[in-house]
Design a protein around this motif. Structure first.
Motif, PDB file in Angstrom:
ATOM      1  N   LEU A  47       0.795  -1.113  -0.167  1.00  0.00           N
ATOM      2  CA  LEU A  47       0.017  -0.014   0.056  1.00  0.00           C
ATOM      3  C   LEU A  47       0.908   1.307   0.045  1.00  0.00           C
ATOM      4  CD1 LEU A  47      -2.834  -1.380   2.454  1.00  0.00           C
ATOM      5  CD2 LEU A  47      -3.154  -0.618   0.151  1.00  0.00           C
ATOM      6  N   ARG A  60       2.009   1.656  -3.300  1.00  0.00           N
ATOM      7  CA  ARG A  60       0.967   2.133  -4.428  1.00  0.00           C
ATOM      8  C   ARG A  60       0.926   3.511  -4.197  1.00  0.00           C
ATOM      9  NH1 ARG A  60      -5.189   0.031  -4.312  1.00  0.00           N
ATOM     10  NH2 ARG A  60      -4.892   0.666  -2.015  1.00  0.00           N
ATOM     11  N   ALA A  89       3.351   5.246  -6.090  1.00  0.00           N
ATOM     12  CA  ALA A  89       3.255   5.343  -7.589  1.00  0.00           C
ATOM     13  C   ALA A  89       2.179   6.258  -7.891  1.00  0.00           C
ATOM     14  CB  ALA A  89       2.670   3.824  -7.816  1.00  0.00           C
ATOM     15  N   GLN A  90       1.102   6.419  -6.894  1.00  0.00           N
ATOM     16  CA  GLN A  90      -0.011   7.326  -7.344  1.00  0.00           C
ATOM     17  C   GLN A  90       0.234   8.807  -7.207  1.00  0.00           C
ATOM     18  OE1 GLN A  90      -2.617   5.936  -3.989  1.00  0.00           O
ATOM     19  NE2 GLN A  90      -3.895   4.932  -5.431  1.00  0.00           N
ATOM     20  N   TYR A 116       2.021   9.132 -10.587  1.00  0.00           N
ATOM     21  CA  TYR A 116       1.010   9.208 -11.603  1.00  0.00           C
ATOM     22  C   TYR A 116       0.221  10.594 -11.571  1.00  0.00           C
ATOM     23  CZ  TYR A 116      -3.579   8.354 -13.624  1.00  0.00           C
ATOM     24  OH  TYR A 116      -4.824   8.560 -14.309  1.00  0.00           O
ATOM     25  N   HIS A 129      -5.056   4.345   2.244  1.00  0.00           N
ATOM     26  CA  HIS A 129      -5.181   3.036   1.480  1.00  0.00           C
ATOM     27  C   HIS A 129      -6.317   3.033   0.761  1.00  0.00           C
ATOM     28  CE1 HIS A 129      -8.291   1.470   4.403  1.00  0.00           C
ATOM     29  NE2 HIS A 129      -7.626   1.959   5.451  1.00  0.00           N
ATOM     30  N   ARG A 130      -7.482   3.784   0.840  1.00  0.00           N
ATOM     31  CA  ARG A 130      -8.648   3.655   0.125  1.00  0.00           C
ATOM     32  C   ARG A 130      -8.261   4.583  -1.386  1.00  0.00           C
ATOM     33  NH1 ARG A 130     -10.627   4.597   5.419  1.00  0.00           N
ATOM     34  NH2 ARG A 130     -11.216   2.552   6.403  1.00  0.00           N
ATOM     35  N   ARG A 174      -8.067   5.710  -5.021  1.00  0.00           N
ATOM     36  CA  ARG A 174      -7.822   4.821  -6.431  1.00  0.00           C
ATOM     37  C   ARG A 174      -7.270   5.755  -7.345  1.00  0.00           C
ATOM     38  NH1 ARG A 174     -13.849   2.619  -6.095  1.00  0.00           N
ATOM     39  NH2 ARG A 174     -14.055   4.301  -7.324  1.00  0.00           N
ATOM     40  N   THR A 175      -6.834   5.555  -8.298  1.00  0.00           N
ATOM     41  CA  THR A 175      -6.371   6.225  -9.398  1.00  0.00           C
ATOM     42  C   THR A 175      -7.305   7.187  -9.872  1.00  0.00           C
ATOM     43  OG1 THR A 175      -4.983   4.250 -10.335  1.00  0.00           O
ATOM     44  CG2 THR A 175      -4.979   6.203 -11.656  1.00  0.00           C
ATOM     45  N   ASP A 176      -8.521   6.816 -10.194  1.00  0.00           N
ATOM     46  CA  ASP A 176      -9.603   7.914 -10.658  1.00  0.00           C
ATOM     47  C   ASP A 176      -9.746   8.673  -9.581  1.00  0.00           C
ATOM     48  OD1 ASP A 176     -10.933   6.161  -8.811  1.00  0.00           O
ATOM     49  OD2 ASP A 176     -12.448   5.419 -10.260  1.00  0.00           O
ATOM     50  N   MET A 214      -2.165   1.243 -13.425  1.00  0.00           N
ATOM     51  CA  MET A 214      -1.616   0.896 -12.183  1.00  0.00           C
ATOM     52  C   MET A 214      -2.654  -0.206 -11.469  1.00  0.00           C
ATOM     53  SD  MET A 214      -0.793   3.863  -9.061  1.00  0.00           S
ATOM     54  CE  MET A 214      -0.829   4.656 -10.492  1.00  0.00           C
ATOM     55  N   PRO A 215      -2.462  -1.375 -10.959  1.00  0.00           N
ATOM     56  CA  PRO A 215      -3.005  -2.208 -10.685  1.00  0.00           C
ATOM     57  C   PRO A 215      -4.034  -1.584  -9.353  1.00  0.00           C
ATOM     58  CG  PRO A 215      -1.071  -2.739  -9.792  1.00  0.00           C
ATOM     59  CD  PRO A 215      -0.909  -1.747 -10.710  1.00  0.00           C
ATOM     60  N   GLU A 216      -5.542  -1.807  -8.993  1.00  0.00           N
ATOM     61  CA  GLU A 216      -6.125  -1.345  -7.888  1.00  0.00           C
ATOM     62  C   GLU A 216      -5.816  -2.256  -6.897  1.00  0.00           C
ATOM     63  OE1 GLU A 216      -6.806   1.670  -7.435  1.00  0.00           O
ATOM     64  OE2 GLU A 216      -7.122   2.487  -9.649  1.00  0.00           O
ATOM     65  N   LEU A 217      -5.025  -2.152  -5.880  1.00  0.00           N
ATOM     66  CA  LEU A 217      -4.804  -3.180  -4.772  1.00  0.00           C
ATOM     67  C   LEU A 217      -6.028  -3.220  -4.074  1.00  0.00           C
ATOM     68  CD1 LEU A 217      -1.279  -2.475  -3.692  1.00  0.00           C
ATOM     69  CD2 LEU A 217      -1.962  -4.535  -4.969  1.00  0.00           C
ATOM     70  N   PRO A 218      -6.490  -4.336  -3.168  1.00  0.00           N
ATOM     71  CA  PRO A 218      -7.075  -4.184  -2.110  1.00  0.00           C
ATOM     72  C   PRO A 218      -6.722  -3.178  -0.949  1.00  0.00           C
ATOM     73  CG  PRO A 218      -6.168  -6.350  -1.892  1.00  0.00           C
ATOM     74  CD  PRO A 218      -5.529  -5.604  -3.102  1.00  0.00           C
ATOM     75  N   THR A 219      -7.635  -2.654  -0.303  1.00  0.00           N
ATOM     76  CA  THR A 219      -7.534  -1.772   0.616  1.00  0.00           C
ATOM     77  C   THR A 219      -7.442  -2.484   1.983  1.00  0.00           C
ATOM     78  OG1 THR A 219      -9.848  -1.511   1.550  1.00  0.00           O
ATOM     79  CG2 THR A 219      -8.966  -0.184  -0.405  1.00  0.00           C
ATOM     80  N   LEU A 220      -7.140  -1.733   3.206  1.00  0.00           N
ATOM     81  CA  LEU A 220      -7.192  -2.526   4.289  1.00  0.00           C
ATOM     82  C   LEU A 220      -8.822  -2.691   4.861  1.00  0.00           C
ATOM     83  CD1 LEU A 220      -4.481  -0.506   6.318  1.00  0.00           C
ATOM     84  CD2 LEU A 220      -4.197  -2.717   4.967  1.00  0.00           C
ATOM     85  N   ASP A 221      -9.908  -2.310   4.071  1.00  0.00           N
ATOM     86  CA  ASP A 221     -10.881  -2.551   4.385  1.00  0.00           C
ATOM     87  C   ASP A 221     -11.291  -4.102   4.338  1.00  0.00           C
ATOM     88  OD1 ASP A 221     -11.841   0.088   5.249  1.00  0.00           O
ATOM     89  OD2 ASP A 221     -12.409   0.414   3.352  1.00  0.00           O
TER      90      ASP A 221
END
Lengths: 492, 492
Positions: A375, A378, A381-382, A385, A458-459, A461-463, B1-8
């Motif tokens: 995470l 990521r 990386a975000q 991006y 952690h929540r 997203r790219t969008d 970019m891959p959307e990884l799972p969150t901590l949720d």
């Protein structure tokens, strides 16, 4: 003597129902967080309700929960939302919440004595040593956050390096202690110099290079000049992720300089240090393992609910000497509750301490270090991006290189003066917030106001970042048009 | 970019079930606390489990809860039990637990900015002013406890009273600052003198009278002597309930002395100051309202779950000057999330801060000040009841007058030397603990080891104290017989 009622409820079933309702409401709130505004202002009517006199009589728990739902729940900081990128805030996690609730039920005082809170804290401190490559002989203690962790670390450094017994005699008895950090260092370090009686002027700010990293040759020159003046250089604070731009000092280089000059290297690893959990940042951060002390937060990039930080100190004896001074009534015993080792009050200023370790224990066990590393990768990386989106866009200007997870940029209008652009970008940030769209902060970078996006979430997203850029463009263009109209109006 | 799972979680229903189970287990544990041992040692097999390497992979929440139930829940400090009277620990309350859980879900950072955590904290601080008779113009901030509250208060006092800008230049730039407290003062005060760079020797310990209260004529002589030496007396710390015997200094007298000599009066009100909520102690404590600063705990006599304390400072400007030094990235705005006043990071050393105020808010609203006052009265009446039992018993000796809620006594055996009695009473305390019967601590009173009973417990009943006395007699007599046998064995 009359037996008065306790603070316990008469009806335990009713309390169980209130807790169930609270859990249901909060889990739904967490699950559906994306559908809500990131942040909204607290209405004046609610603020007004928080000016009551001290309650004389108690109220039923279900009524208090209803009041909480109406007046508190919706008006938080917003940092559980996927588009919260203001400052560096963690997003929380439900395993950590569970741990916090269980700790509150148990109500342990983790100041010392022989009970489970001590053993869980020791486990969490040991895991922290493993994360940062510290030896198991090192010591550590949980704190509310990096500010307090820094106070503990620099108190140990001060007491260990002073040429007098400053604990008894005060710092005036010793040669003047001076320390060094990059000009981008976090404010809590200078505050600590103030609190420890050294004065903020005793913290020398070393100029940074174009990547916001401490210039070690300048550090060397400053240490030499201080020594020549009869001062006593004792500590260098390396930043593992500066607050403005996420810059990582040359920790390896600083470590070598400290070794050669017998200086204490402290690492401010508040959030950035945790990037050591990723393969790509590990090389830049691995030299943290040679620090004398490290301060960092669990409530940022590990998303443990606020508040939870930690300090690690290589020399456990020095750590204990700086804080252990138990009076008679706290003397340890070899048996019973007053036995046990360690007593964490011997490693920090707090005698009474909550069972802060439990929420950290739950969080780390629930997710594991691998997931956290992914995470963090990521988020970085975000950030790259987003920086690429900014660089690709003619109306946006990237204001600092992206070292880690922080992106500083601004919306530009050709021909506008810097002041006008500062006001415009401040306005964009306020409108992103008040519109509930996204929370970013601002920063001053090279005399320019930046929209600062710190992705510790952690929540996200790219969008969400695509949306941010679109909204910045929309708000910026509207403000620019309004500005141009005002300008031509004045000119007419 | 891959959307990884969150901590949720993937399965929110499952998380809801885990929380329900946790609440059920913990409520039953709280409800039935009287049926369990007060304390039991953590088994070695469980300690051994807390030496795991850093977890790489996550585990399901239900598994972690099961692990908590097996290895953590039963091995706490014991202070939720009606027969816990060790040190001064609060007993907790379910309204406070609910508040803590809700705060963890919201995950606010109460360091500053415009959101509800600030407004709830302001409400709680205002209530605290009302409790202590402070003006609404005073300032305050929540802390982890009195240790940190004392650090904040004495930092403000130091910075306000020094004859140099010690924040910038350090304490060595000023005339030597010295302070005063009774010889019975809490250890955190001397620790604070150390941390603030003044040195523990700069805290002068004023002798106490037969009731363990500071002797004001001695204080006057010591201040005069220091001034004559060119030192700079700046603060007097009055104790509202000393840790050993619960003695309350002559706060009115100290206040008058401080006014006449232009000294800062700080009150260490950690637990005893809350007795101002009772009619019988109010007269002795009312002069706290004339203090410059007060430090106290919510987690002791108000039974808020650990940890929660508070500092109040009469001069809000001085308070802010000592701590407010926000860097650019935290500069306030007039709109949006970065607006709002106060920012609590301007009143203490922590920039990131949990929403500690919510559990205090829930506790005070759930029970009300009247109930708290009654419970404090009852604890003090229980202390007098226990003292009367002790005095009525020929084998027991009361070692200090009962001022508040603390009873210090010992079991005596005619003809035994003091050393043997010390060992005997230590043994009784350990056996009370290891037998799960009651938790008391020990204290040294006039060179004698006391069984110290600090009743800060809303669940204690009179018959719990009867049981304590009966068990002390049983253990004491058995130990005395064993001792006599050993003695006659040696003599034979």
């Amino acid at each position: 003597m009359p037996e008065l009622p306790t603070l316990d409820p008469d009806d335990w079933e009713a309390v169980d129902r209130v807790f169930r309702r609270a859990v249901e409401v909060c889990l739904a709130q967490t699950r559906d967080v994306r559908d809500r505004p990131v942040w909204q202002p607290t209405p004046e009517s609610i603020k007004a309700k928080l000016h009551e006199p001290l309650p004389r009589d108690g109220r039923p728990l279900e009524e208090l929960l209803a009041r909480f739902e109406e007046t508190v729940l919706a008006f938080g900081t917003g940092n559980t939302h996927p588009r919260f990128w203001g400052w560096v805030h963690g997003s929380g996690n439900v395993a950590g919440v569970l741990g916090e609730m269980l700790a509150a039920f148990m109500n342990c005082n983790a100041g010392g004595r022989d009970h489970i809170a001590t053993y869980v804290e020791r486990q969490v401190v040991d895991w922290s040593k493993e994360i940062f490559g510290f030896p198991m002989t090192a010591s550590g203690v949980l704190t509310t956050g990096t500010s307090m962790a820094t106070l503990v670390a620099l108190a140990v450094a001060r007491d260990s390096r002073a040429d007098a017994d400053v604990q008894k005699q005060g710092v005036a008895a010793a040669r003047r202690l001076v320390g060094y950090a990059s000009a981008e260092v976090h404010r809590c370090v200078s505050k600590t110099f103030d609190l420890l009686g050294l004065g903020t002027e005793a913290l020398r700010l070393v100029p940074v290079d174009g990547d916001d990293r401490m210039q070690i040759d300048q550090l060397a020159a400053m240490v030499e000049a201080d020594a020549a003046q009869g001062h006593w250089p004792f500590v260098v604070i390396a930043s593992a992720g500066t607050v403005n731009t996420g810059a990582i000092d040359d920790i390896e280089g600083i470590s070598q300089f400290c070794r050669e000059n017998d200086l204490w290297m402290h690492v401010d690893a508040a959030f950035g240090g945790l990037a050591v959990l990723t393969p790509e940042f590990r090389p830049q951060l691995a030299a943290m393992e040679r620090a004398e002390s490290i301060a960092f937060d669990f409530h940022k990039w590990l998303h443990v609910p606020y508040d939870a930080g930690c300090v690690l100190v290589r020399n456990a004896d020095a750590h204990r000497r700086a804080f252990a001074a138990r009076p008679g009534y706290l003397s340890g015993h070899t048996e019973g509750l007053a036995a046990g080792e360690p007593w964490y009050c011997d490693f920090g200023p707090e005698l009474s301490r909550g069972f802060r370790a439990l929420k950290v224990w739950f969080s780390l066990l629930a997710h594991g270090a691998e997931r956290y590393g992914e995470l963090i990768s990521r988020n970085c990386a975000q950030a790259r991006y987003l920086a690429a989106l900014v660089e690709a866009h003619p109306d946006l200007e990237l204001l600092a290189p992206v070292s880690l997870n922080i992106v500083c940029f601004r919306f530009v209008v050709p021909g506008w003066a810097n002041d006008a652009l500062d006001a415009l970008n401040n306005r964009i940030v306020v409108e992103l917030q008040t519109g509930g769209i996204a929370v970013t902060s601002t920063a001053r970078i090279g005399g320019k106001t930046a929209i600062r996006v710190a992705i510790t979430n952690h929540r996200t997203r790219t969008d969400d970042l695509d949306l941010l850029v679109a909204e910045v463009m929309r708000l910026g263009q509207a403000a620019a048009r309004a500005g141009e109209r005002a300008r031509s109006g004045r000119a007419a």
